[in-house]
Design an enzyme around this catalytic site. Structure first.
Site, PDB file in Angstrom:
ATOM      1  CB  SER A 132      22.856 -19.599 -20.604  1.00 48.64           C
ATOM      2  OG  SER A 132      22.182 -20.677 -21.232  1.00 48.64           O
ATOM      3  CE1 TYR A 145      20.509 -16.214 -24.016  1.00 49.31           C
ATOM      4  CE2 TYR A 145      21.015 -18.509 -24.514  1.00 49.31           C
ATOM      5  CZ  TYR A 145      20.704 -17.524 -23.602  1.00 49.31           C
ATOM      6  OH  TYR A 145      20.615 -17.834 -22.266  1.00 49.31           O
TER       7      TYR A 145
END
Length: 270
Positions: A132, A145
């Site tokens: 990401s 995360y």
């Protein structure tokens, strides 16, 4: 010889889109997910379906064994499955933090460990890890995360060096803001964990900011094409950065100091 691709998290979003593209390109595709029933559409198009829970070692072992029993080879592994656990560091239970790592890192790593021996024997293979832009930047309430994605970036770099001698490529894809279920799930998690406590004021700003960007998010098909390219191009780059705000934010993080980047991120939440 038809090449075999194995995609985790294939029941929706980027995994599903990538599976459809690889099927169209003539690959033998196997999709894995916890929700097997949600892969019926792809199964009807010719995709093999494998049940997989990345938090259960037995499930991971069985998934790889099932695929190898049918095909005897794996040419492409796309580690796409993952989720975002959001909330303040103070309020997210450590058990949930551990689960975030179990799915996004340890389950992914265990699956990869089991696939590598087959690729080594083939003297070829491609491992595509879906990270990401969150593996290069940071935002409030995404600590666990972001931690998994930062970890995945470094882990992938080490793996790339180790496997180069065997003709196995390791590629990282870093999506930006994408139109999938991910954002909604992450914001629901955030509101549930930290929406009414001492961080509520900033939480509400984060949620509102996410709501205003929904129309600007990149269509999932764009990332499907990018992942498929990363998985199949003859000479892949080590990283592919694609999606809403990915390049500008990662660029700013690279060139701005910590405090300036902090101010920039927080300024978007006024």
């Amino acid at each position: 010889m038809t090449k075999v691709a194995f995609i985790t998290g294939a029941s929706s979003g980027m995994g599903k889109s990538t599976a459809e593209i690889l099927l169209q390109q003539g690959y033998k595709v196997y999709g894995a997910a916890r929700r097997v029933d949600r892969m019926q559409e792809l199964q009807d198009k010719g995709m093999g379906v494998v049940a997989l829970d990345l938090t259960e070692d037995a499930s991971i072992v069985e998934a790889v064994a099932t695929l190898l029993k049918k095909e005897s080879r794996i040419d492409i592994l796309i580690n796409n499955a993952g989720y975002g656990s959001y909330g303040s560091v103070e309020e997210v239970p450590i058990e949930e933090a551990k689960r975030q790592f179990e799915v996004n890192i340890f389950g992914l790593a265990r699956l990869t460990q089991l696939v590598i021996p087959t690729m080594r024997k083939q003297k070829s293979g491609r491992i595509v890890n879906i990270s990401s832009m969150g593996g290069k930047i940071y935002t409030p309430f995404g600590a666990w995360y972001h931690a998994t994605k930062f970890a995945l970036e470094g882990w992938s770099d080490c793996l790339r060096l180790e496997l180069k001698q065997f003709g196995i490529d390791v590629v990282v894809v870093e999506p930006g803001g994408i139109k999938t279920e991910w954002g909604g799930i992450a914001m629901e998690s955030l509101k549930k964990v930290s929406g009414s406590g001492p961080y509520a004021h900033l939480v509400n700003k984060v949620v509102a900011s996410m709501d205003t960007t929904n129309d600007k998010l990149t269509p999932v098909e764009v990332l499907g094409k990018e992942i498929a390219k990363a998985a199949t191009v003859e000479k892949p780059k080590t990283r592919y950065l694609k999606g809403y705000l990915a390049k500008p934010l990662v660029g700013m993080r690279k060139w701005l100091g910590d405090k300036t980047f902090d101010k920039m991120i927080l300024s978007q939440l006024k």
